[in-house]
Design a protein around this motif. Structure first.
Motif, short mmCIF file in Angstrom:
data_model
loop_
_atom_site.label_atom_id
_atom_site.label_comp_id
_atom_site.label_asym_id
_atom_site.label_seq_id
_atom_site.Cartn_x
_atom_site.Cartn_y
_atom_site.Cartn_z
N LEU A 248 36.95 39.86 74.14
CA LEU A 248 38.04 40.02 75.07
C LEU A 248 38.02 38.87 76.08
N ALA A 249 39.12 38.17 76.20
CA ALA A 249 39.23 37.05 77.14
C ALA A 249 39.83 37.55 78.45
N LEU A 250 39.09 37.36 79.53
CA LEU A 250 39.56 37.74 80.86
C LEU A 250 39.85 36.48 81.66
N SER A 251 41.01 36.46 82.32
CA SER A 251 41.38 35.31 83.14
C SER A 251 41.88 35.80 84.48
N LYS A 252 42.01 34.89 85.43
CA LYS A 252 42.48 35.22 86.77
C LYS A 252 43.99 35.17 86.89
N SER A 253 44.68 34.66 85.88
CA SER A 253 46.12 34.44 86.01
C SER A 253 46.87 35.74 86.23
N SER A 254 46.50 36.78 85.44
CA SER A 254 47.22 38.05 85.57
C SER A 254 46.98 38.68 86.92
N SER A 255 45.73 38.61 87.43
CA SER A 255 45.44 39.21 88.73
C SER A 255 46.14 38.46 89.85
N ASP A 256 46.28 37.13 89.69
CA ASP A 256 46.99 36.35 90.71
C ASP A 256 48.46 36.74 90.74
N GLU A 257 49.05 36.97 89.56
CA GLU A 257 50.44 37.37 89.49
C GLU A 257 50.64 38.74 90.15
N THR A 258 49.70 39.65 89.89
CA THR A 258 49.78 40.97 90.51
C THR A 258 49.68 40.87 92.01
N SER A 259 48.79 40.04 92.51
CA SER A 259 48.62 39.87 93.95
C SER A 259 49.91 39.37 94.60
N ASP A 260 50.61 38.47 93.91
CA ASP A 260 51.87 37.96 94.45
C ASP A 260 52.91 39.07 94.56
N LEU A 261 52.96 39.95 93.56
CA LEU A 261 53.94 41.03 93.58
C LEU A 261 53.61 42.10 94.61
N LEU A 262 52.33 42.23 94.95
CA LEU A 262 51.91 43.24 95.93
C LEU A 262 51.87 42.70 97.34
N SER A 263 51.95 41.38 97.49
CA SER A 263 51.77 40.77 98.81
C SER A 263 52.95 41.03 99.75
N LYS A 264 54.06 41.52 99.22
CA LYS A 264 55.27 41.68 100.03
C LYS A 264 55.31 43.03 100.76
N ARG A 265 54.31 43.89 100.56
CA ARG A 265 54.29 45.18 101.24
C ARG A 265 52.83 45.59 101.48
N PRO A 266 52.60 46.47 102.45
CA PRO A 266 51.22 46.89 102.75
C PRO A 266 50.58 47.60 101.56
N VAL A 267 49.33 47.26 101.29
CA VAL A 267 48.58 47.87 100.20
C VAL A 267 47.20 48.25 100.73
N LEU A 268 46.80 49.49 100.50
CA LEU A 268 45.45 49.92 100.85
C LEU A 268 44.55 49.64 99.64
N ARG A 269 43.61 48.72 99.80
CA ARG A 269 42.73 48.35 98.69
C ARG A 269 41.39 49.05 98.85
N LEU A 270 41.00 49.79 97.82
CA LEU A 270 39.77 50.58 97.84
C LEU A 270 38.87 50.19 96.69
N ASN A 271 37.57 50.26 96.93
CA ASN A 271 36.57 49.96 95.91
C ASN A 271 36.19 51.27 95.21
N ALA A 272 36.45 51.33 93.92
CA ALA A 272 36.17 52.55 93.16
C ALA A 272 34.69 52.91 93.17
N GLY A 273 33.83 51.96 93.46
CA GLY A 273 32.41 52.23 93.47
C GLY A 273 31.88 52.76 94.78
N ASP A 274 32.71 52.82 95.83
CA ASP A 274 32.26 53.32 97.13
C ASP A 274 32.01 54.82 97.08
N PRO A 275 31.08 55.32 97.92
CA PRO A 275 30.87 56.77 98.01
C PRO A 275 32.14 57.48 98.47
#
Length: 291
Positions: A248-275
């Protein structure tokens, strides 16, 4: 294989989500600073029927609110003060598409999304609101109509558990998130709140327009689940359910595109590994239950 799917953090169990109620209520605070702007202003329905306090009559008070017992006991006119009723309806949208079924630490992103939505849901029903569910899966949506009190929250939990188990079993085609939300407005009235917990992959070309349309008469809140120890870009060996192996090839391009689409409104970012208690505090800081 079946035993692995029942492992903690992989499978979703109703008892675990029900047990989040005291954690959610303990974390419900009103901090000075929040990660997202403002609370949720519910639609006022009237003065309500729950008596909040008694006080002496003052000129201009409604005589229909006179309290006979307090007046007779003290010999002075007393009126009842009522607690305001607010019609708060919250639709919890859980993303259980295939891309959510992975994790590197405490739990799959799908499990963390269900936990986060449960923490929010328990706070809503405790604040006399109603909660509903739309679980997005490759097999199709699972919907629970909005109801109040513990019964409504238990219905939401049951819906999430069923949807997660079906999605974990595989099958179906991954749908774009903008298309999956096409019917979301029919599930909750105007003035309601829609909370989407997702990793926000495959948003779709119409994602921004879709959210803008929903936002006209409803409040949309986005919660992005990720793993702080996410794998860096590269090629990784994986084994499919049928035993086949591939890279499986993982790249940063898709995540960068997602960040651009989410940057226009407030987003609460949470770490799934946190207690869970830490997640509850972060949610309470970003989404206070009262305005």
């Amino acid at each position: 294989m079946k035993q692995a799917l029942e492992a903690p953090g992989v499978a979703l169990h109703a008892n675990a989500l029900i047990a989040l109620r005291p954690i959610a209520l303990k974390a419900t605070v009103q901090p000075v600073l929040a990660q997202l702007p403002g609370g949720f202003a519910g639609k006022r329905k009237g003065t309500g029927q729950e008596v909040a306090d008694l006080r002496e009559y003052a000129a201009g008070d409604d005589v229909r609110h006179l309290d006979r017992s307090a007046t007779a006991r003290t010999g002075r006119l007393h009126v009842r003060q009522f607690r305001e009723e607010r019609d708060r309806v919250t639709l919890l949208v859980a993303d259980f598409r295939p891309a959510m079924f992975w994790g590197l630490s405490r739990a799959f992103l799908s499990v963390a999304a269900a936990e986060v939505l449960s923490l929010i849901g328990w706070s809503v029903v405790e604040d006399s609101g109603r909660v509903g569910l739309m679980a997005v899966t490759a097999q199709g949506p699972v919907v629970q109509v909005a109801r109040g009190r513990s019964r409504g929250m238990l219905g939401v939990i049951g819906g999430m558990v069923r949807a997660h188990a079906a999605a974990l079993g595989g099958g179906g085609e991954t749908q774009r998130l903008d298309l999956a939300l096409a019917s979301v407005e029919r599930l909750c009235p105007r003035g309601s709140e829609i909370v989407i917990a997702s990793g926000f992959d495959r948003l779709g070309d119409d994602w921004t327009d879709r959210l803008g349309q929903i936002d006209r008469h409803r409040t949309v809140r986005l919660i992005e689940l990720s793993d702080a120890d996410a794998l860096p870009a590269g090629r990784y060996p994986v084994r499919l359910r049928d035993g086949r192996r591939m890279r499986l090839a993982l790249s940063k391009s898709s995540s960068d595109e997602t960040s651009d689409l989410l940057s226009k409104r407030p987003v609460l970012r949470l770490n799934a590994g946190d207690p869970l208690d830490r997640l509850a505090r972060q949610i309470a800081a970003a989404m206070p239950t009262r305005p």
